[in-house]
Scaffold this active site. Structure first.
Site, PDB file in Angstrom:
ATOM      1  N   GLY A 203       0.633  -1.786  -0.047  1.00  0.00           N
ATOM      2  CA  GLY A 203       0.498   0.022  -0.299  1.00  0.00           C
ATOM      3  C   GLY A 203       0.670   1.317  -0.171  1.00  0.00           C
ATOM      4  O   GLY A 203       0.468   2.701   0.126  1.00  0.00           O
TER       5      GLY A 203
ATOM      6  N   GLY B  30       4.456  -3.246  -4.057  1.00  0.00           N
ATOM      7  CA  GLY B  30       4.603  -3.104  -5.431  1.00  0.00           C
ATOM      8  C   GLY B  30       4.298  -2.307  -5.845  1.00  0.00           C
ATOM      9  O   GLY B  30       5.226  -2.048  -6.138  1.00  0.00           O
TER      10      GLY B  30
ATOM     11  N   TYR C 213      -9.468   5.052 -12.137  1.00  0.00           N
ATOM     12  CA  TYR C 213     -10.004   4.914 -11.207  1.00  0.00           C
ATOM     13  C   TYR C 213      -9.441   7.171 -10.679  1.00  0.00           C
ATOM     14  O   TYR C 213      -9.312   7.291  -9.888  1.00  0.00           O
ATOM     15  CB  TYR C 213      -8.609   4.717 -10.397  1.00  0.00           C
ATOM     16  CG  TYR C 213      -8.488   2.703  -9.884  1.00  0.00           C
ATOM     17  CD1 TYR C 213      -9.068   2.592  -9.437  1.00  0.00           C
ATOM     18  CD2 TYR C 213      -7.037   2.690 -10.551  1.00  0.00           C
ATOM     19  CE1 TYR C 213      -8.938   1.302  -9.607  1.00  0.00           C
ATOM     20  CE2 TYR C 213      -6.849   1.114 -10.687  1.00  0.00           C
ATOM     21  CZ  TYR C 213      -7.884   0.997  -9.838  1.00  0.00           C
ATOM     22  OH  TYR C 213      -7.171  -0.805  -9.760  1.00  0.00           O
TER      23      TYR C 213
ATOM     24  N   CYS D 149     -13.157   1.836 -28.568  1.00  0.00           N
ATOM     25  CA  CYS D 149     -14.750   3.063 -28.810  1.00  0.00           C
ATOM     26  C   CYS D 149     -15.118   2.828 -27.858  1.00  0.00           C
ATOM     27  O   CYS D 149     -16.424   2.301 -27.212  1.00  0.00           O
ATOM     28  CB  CYS D 149     -15.177   1.577 -29.717  1.00  0.00           C
ATOM     29  SG  CYS D 149     -15.565   0.477 -29.138  1.00  0.00           S
ATOM     30  N   GLU D 150     -15.039   3.642 -26.473  1.00  0.00           N
ATOM     31  CA  GLU D 150     -14.987   3.705 -25.471  1.00  0.00           C
ATOM     32  C   GLU D 150     -15.199   5.503 -25.259  1.00  0.00           C
ATOM     33  O   GLU D 150     -13.627   5.937 -25.334  1.00  0.00           O
ATOM     34  CB  GLU D 150     -14.698   3.076 -23.839  1.00  0.00           C
ATOM     35  CG  GLU D 150     -15.163   1.777 -24.312  1.00  0.00           C
ATOM     36  CD  GLU D 150     -15.549   1.391 -22.839  1.00  0.00           C
ATOM     37  OE1 GLU D 150     -16.120   1.948 -21.882  1.00  0.00           O
ATOM     38  OE2 GLU D 150     -15.925  -0.196 -22.884  1.00  0.00           O
TER      39      GLU D 150
HETATM   40  N1  LLP Z   1      -0.276  -7.590  -0.192  1.00  0.00           N
HETATM   41  C1  LLP Z   1      -2.037  -7.221  -1.014  1.00  0.00           C
HETATM   42  C2  LLP Z   1      -2.286  -8.257   0.534  1.00  0.00           C
HETATM   43  C3  LLP Z   1      -2.665  -6.481  -2.163  1.00  0.00           C
HETATM   44  O1  LLP Z   1      -3.686  -7.057  -2.304  1.00  0.00           O
HETATM   45  C4  LLP Z   1      -1.495  -5.661  -2.357  1.00  0.00           C
HETATM   46  C5  LLP Z   1      -2.407  -4.705  -3.173  1.00  0.00           C
HETATM   47  C6  LLP Z   1      -0.329  -5.546  -2.366  1.00  0.00           C
HETATM   48  C7  LLP Z   1      -0.300  -6.506  -0.851  1.00  0.00           C
HETATM   49  C8  LLP Z   1       0.307  -4.924  -2.645  1.00  0.00           C
HETATM   50  O2  LLP Z   1       0.095  -3.487  -2.919  1.00  0.00           O
HETATM   51  P1  LLP Z   1       0.610  -1.682  -3.373  1.00  0.00           P
HETATM   52  O3  LLP Z   1       2.214  -1.628  -2.324  1.00  0.00           O
HETATM   53  O4  LLP Z   1       0.998  -2.542  -4.759  1.00  0.00           O
HETATM   54  O5  LLP Z   1      -0.283  -0.884  -3.244  1.00  0.00           O
HETATM   55  N2  LLP Z   1      -5.319  -1.642  -9.808  1.00  0.00           N
HETATM   56  C9  LLP Z   1      -4.804  -0.907  -7.703  1.00  0.00           C
HETATM   57  C10 LLP Z   1      -3.623  -1.424  -7.635  1.00  0.00           C
HETATM   58  C11 LLP Z   1      -4.180  -2.797  -6.619  1.00  0.00           C
HETATM   59  C12 LLP Z   1      -3.790  -3.338  -5.202  1.00  0.00           C
HETATM   60  C13 LLP Z   1      -4.053  -4.443  -4.907  1.00  0.00           C
HETATM   61  N3  LLP Z   1      -3.960  -5.382  -3.942  1.00  0.00           N
HETATM   62  C14 LLP Z   1      -4.551   0.310  -8.833  1.00  0.00           C
HETATM   63  O6  LLP Z   1      -3.528   0.697  -9.874  1.00  0.00           O
HETATM   64  O7  LLP Z   1      -4.018   1.557  -8.410  1.00  0.00           O
END
Ligand code: LLP
Length: 861
Positions: A707, A745, A786, A813-814
């Site tokens: 996160g 991530g 988002y 096409c959106e």
């Molecule tokens: N751990 C778990 C259990 C997760 O579900 C996630 C992300 C992470 C770690 C890593 O989170 P990060 O450090 O990347 O924030 N598609 C969305 C983000 C979805 C995140 C899903 N889970 C976006 O583009 O903002």
């Protein structure tokens, strides 16, 4: 001397304007021009920039006798400018310098400065600077008389005004004043005088408060019956929002006095709110203009042609407002409650701004600018108010206001902008009786985003072109900060990137050095024992290899991701993999246990329904701490509205199952959302997991999730990793028994990746311009999904100035197929390479073949 029938114009030049030779050249040419137009000129002149701050510092430090350096700095500033302007500084200023030093000595001697002495000292800034200004004007134009504004701006003493206000925030009459007019006429046709200062009935020096030069100029204009008041400053006018927060904010070409008053009162710092009334009273138009760019026409404030259609002109924001919420059951039955409460505010000199009421609650806001002493009187004030009702003070909130005309009639247009409220509390809504102002009070950290969203819905999409001029970058020919920042990696590798698109077509490009840099930043969090890379953000094998070689483990959300890790690193210790599925089929849990990776359960159901799968196993549990956080509601993963995690009220039941199935709970896990910038978030999670661990017993590892947010564009803040570190260190010191894990991530990969695409076609629908590119939401869905705003640049034309505002759209096409809306761009040509920055996370992994258009390819450099 003038002939007594001259047409006067008042020109006010602010601190920055009078502080450099280049600006002085512009000032002189403006005065010349006004003379050529047939005006006599009254120039109201501020202190040199930064000097008023220094004088305030001197007042604060004089009792400790630590003013020597400051006094010298103030003098040096005048010496430097005087020398640059080729003026005999000693001759002009030696008397003033003596007086200045004399006052400072006096304060040091007595050990404090009375209001009177403070006013005398503060006035020195203007008195010194105008001596230089007048001499320069005289030298360049052959005319220019220094006038002491204390002879002209006589202040008044309204009833109930505190001594402090009478001396340090004084006001004057706004009627025409023949005596002042005569004085100025006699000194004309070119007069140079001071802003900010005046004198009271006893003839003693007083000042008009911070920003008071605008007010002085307005008084002069009113008193001498000027035809126009020009406020020359360092910005090109008033804007539809603060251009630092909203780069696409537009210059306001024209405002009525009423609108300008509302905008100045609600946070625009360009014009002092008190300067409008005197001009309005005599229908003197105010022009706000930029000294550095005198050719720009700026904002005109007058009552001319204020069309009558409903229109929001500005989205304003005031940070750090304080709310006082007063609760009392049956308040309305108690006759006089409001009067009693208001009296308490009055006694403590607190002026109420917004008010909102319900059956049992009245909430009011205090504008920090007008209540600077609030924190001094806070305690006794609250105590006294608490005798009438239950008082709650709410801080760290901001007032966001829509300002314009007949706002009530356009509320239906605001729909989409309110999405931001869905998950965030609105503390107060208030609609001004004059229908010029609609205000929401929200948390500080939501305010910038709300301003941008409202601006986009209400102003950018309004289609009204008459009231709105160019944007700041269009006016000033500036580039966005990311483009100016030479150290951005994609700028350094511009040519290499251009070559890649030439060969590969639309591509995601990842820079290994930047991956390593961000890995290093995460490793700075000392309290963390283990970092698992969340490969859902980017599962590119090369990217994963980089993190593997740095010793990171992996967090996987599907059995497919687990297989990807094992395929790439067959020798990996299986316990370096954490599998955290959500609503996955039974078979995935069985397979994970067979593969001997760490497995997290985020529901009690598998234990209840498939006990044979788990009996005797070692497991992690994902806990829902009860709240979520993140950049968008779709990515908040805590609280009842999120499908993730075991709620805390089920922990006892879990404990029974643990015992019954002979499980070992090795670790607890929580991930409350993505794109979090609050540095204390992970410590809060740790504390909650620790509480649950106490309930369960035997837990060794706390996994605090991912996160960690990044800056997607140059209007956003960075996550303060130092503070994350400090707060987790505190936790670790208190609870050293745990191993702490994190699983970022985005933070590790986002900045290292860019999406490159080429311009296909251009289109203009009136004012709305489109730059079409060869890949869109099929490659990068975050803007559509988002509302994410990533920095976008024309990589082929990094050096060219922005000259237009465009939407960057793909071929899908959106109508939602937009990579960026309302972006400042140079003129583009077919084939130009467009770069979308910070797309290394949740870019390629979320792409699709929608419309059977292959998404961008991955390239690692
Ligand atoms: N751990 C778990 C259990 C997760 O579900 C996630 C992300 C992470 C770690 C890593 O989170 P990060 O450090 O990347 O924030 N598609 C969305 C983000 C979805 C995140 C899903 N889970 C976006 O583009 O903002």
């Amino acid at each position: 001397m003038s002939d007594g029938n001259s047409r006067w114009i008042v020109l006010k030049f602010g601190g920055t304007s009078v502080s450099s030779v280049a600006n002085w050249k512009n000032i002189v040419s403006v005065i010349k021009q006004r003379k050529a137009e047939g005006f006599s000129v009254c120039m109201v002149h501020s202190a040199l920039s930064g000097i008023s701050d220094k004088l305030e510092q001197i007042i604060a430090q004089a009792p400790e006798k630590e003013t020597g350096n400051l006094v010298q700095e103030v003098k040096d500033r005048h010496y430097d400018l005087g020398r640059d302007l080729d003026l005999p500084v000693d001759e002009l200023l030696s008397d003033r310098f003596d007086e200045f030093e004399h006052i400072v000595k006096g304060i040091e001697l007595i050990g404090e400065a009375s209001y009177r002495v403070q006013a005398r000292l503060l006035a020195m800034g203007e008195l010194m600077a105008t001596k230089l200004g007048a001499a320069y004007v005289q030298k360049e134009l052959g005319e220019g008389t220094w006038v002491d504004s204390r002879d002209c701006i006589k202040t008044i003493a309204p009833k109930n005004t505190s001594e402090r206000s009478l001396i340090l925030s004084a006001i004057s009459e706004t009627d025409r004043d023949p005596a002042v007019q005569k004085q100025v006429e006699e000194a004309g046709p070119v007069v140079v005088t001071q802003g900010f200062i005046g004198s009271d009935a006893e003839g003693k020096t007083v000042v008009l408060g911070r920003g008071g030069s605008d007010v002085s100029a307005a008084y002069f204009a009113a008193k001498i019956g000027a035809e126009r008041l020009e406020i020359w400053t360092d910005v090109p006018g008033l804007f539809s929002a603060n251009p630092q927060n909203v780069p696409s904010a537009r210059l306001l070409n024209h405002l009525s006095y009423e609108e300008a008053q509302e905008i100045a009162t609600n946070g625009a710092e360009v014009l002092h709110p008190r300067s409008i009334m005197p001009a309005r009273k005599h229908q003197i138009p105010i022009h706000v203009r930029c000294t550095q760019r005198p050719e720009l026409s700026g904002t005109v404030i007058s009552d001319e042609a204020s069309a009558d259609e409903a229109l929001v002109k500005t989205i304003a924001m005031r940070k750090d407002v304080v709310l006082i919420s007063m609760d009392s059951l049956g308040m309305w039955q108690a006759v006089g409650f409001l009067a009693d409460a208001a009296n308490v505010f009055k006694r403590y000199g607190l002026s109420i701004d917004l008010v909102s009421t319900s059956e049992s609650n009245v909430t009011v806001s205090l504008d920090p600018g007008l209540n600077t002493h609030f924190y001094d009187v806070r305690e006794p004030f609250i105590e006294e108010l608490s005798q009438l009702c239950k008082v709650n003070v709410i801080e760290s909130v901001s007032a966001v206001s829509l300002l314009g005309r007949r706002i009530r009639t356009i509320l239906h247009q605001l729909g989409g902008a309110f999405e931001v409220f869905e998950e965030h509390k609105v503390y107060l809504v208030s609609q001004a009786a004059n229908d010029l102002n609609f205000t929401f009070v929200v948390e500080n950290d939501q305010a910038d985003k709300l301003v941008r969203q409202l601006h986009e819905h209400v102003i950018t999409q309004s289609g009204n072109q008459q009231s709105f001029g160019l944007t700041w970058p269009e006016l000033m020919g500036e580039q966005e900060e990311d483009v100016r920042d030479q150290s951005v990696w994609w700028k350094e590798k511009q040519q290499q990137l251009l070559d890649i698109v030439e060969e590969e077509g639309p591509s995601y490009v990842y820079d290994t050095q930047t991956l390593e840099k961000y890995a290093g930043l995460i490793q700075e969090i000392e309290a963390v024992d283990r970092t698992l890379y969340a490969i859902k953000a980017n599962a590119n094998p090369e990217v994963m290899r980089t993190f593997h070689s740095l010793g990171f483990g992996f967090e996987c959300v599907s059995i497919g991701e687990v297989h990807r890790v094992i395929e790439l690193f067959p020798d990996i210790d299986r316990k370096d993999i954490l599998f955290t599925p959500n609503f996955a089929p039974k078979s995935e849990y069985e397979e994970a246990l067979e593969l001997e990776v760490n497995l997290t359960l985020d529901n009690i159901y598998p234990l209840q329904q498939w006990p044979e799968v788990f009996r005797g196993q070692e497991l992690f549990l994902r806990i829902d701490p009860g709240h979520g956080h993140g950049h968008h509601k779709h990515v908040k993963t805590g609280g009842v509205h999120s499908k993730f995690g075991i709620p805390r009220f089920e922990i006892e039941e879990v404990a029974e199952l643990v015992e019954e199935l002979n499980l070992t709970i090795k670790g607890l896990h929580a991930h409350i959302g993505s794109g979090i910038k609050d540095p204390l978030s992970w410590k809060r999670t740790a504390i909650i997991l620790h509480e649950v661990a106490e309930q369960l017993g035997g837990v060794d590892i706390l996994d605090l999730g991912g996160g960690f947010g990044i800056r997607e564009n140059d209007t956003q803040a960075h996550l303060d990793i130092k503070q994350v570190n400090e707060s987790l260190n505190e936790f670790k010191e208190a609870e050293p028994q745990y191993e702490l894990w994190v699983e970022p991530g985005r933070f590790l990969v986002a900045v290292a990746g860019v999406l490159l695409t080429r311009v296909t076609q251009l289109k203009g629908k009136g004012q709305v311009k489109y730059v079409g590119v060869d890949t869109g939401m099929n490659s990068f869905i975050r803007p559509a999904l988002y509302g994410a705003r990533h920095t976008i640049v024309n990589l082929s034309r990094l050096e060219e100035p922005n000259s237009q505002s465009v939407n960057i759209v793909g071929p899908i096409c959106e109508s939602g197929d937009k990579l960026g809306i309302d972006r400042l761009f140079p003129q583009c040509k077919e084939g130009d390479v467009i770069l979308v920055a910070n797309t290394g996370a949740y870019g390629q992994v979320m792409s699709s073949d929608y419309n059977l258009r292959a998404p961008a390819k991955d390239v690692v450099i």
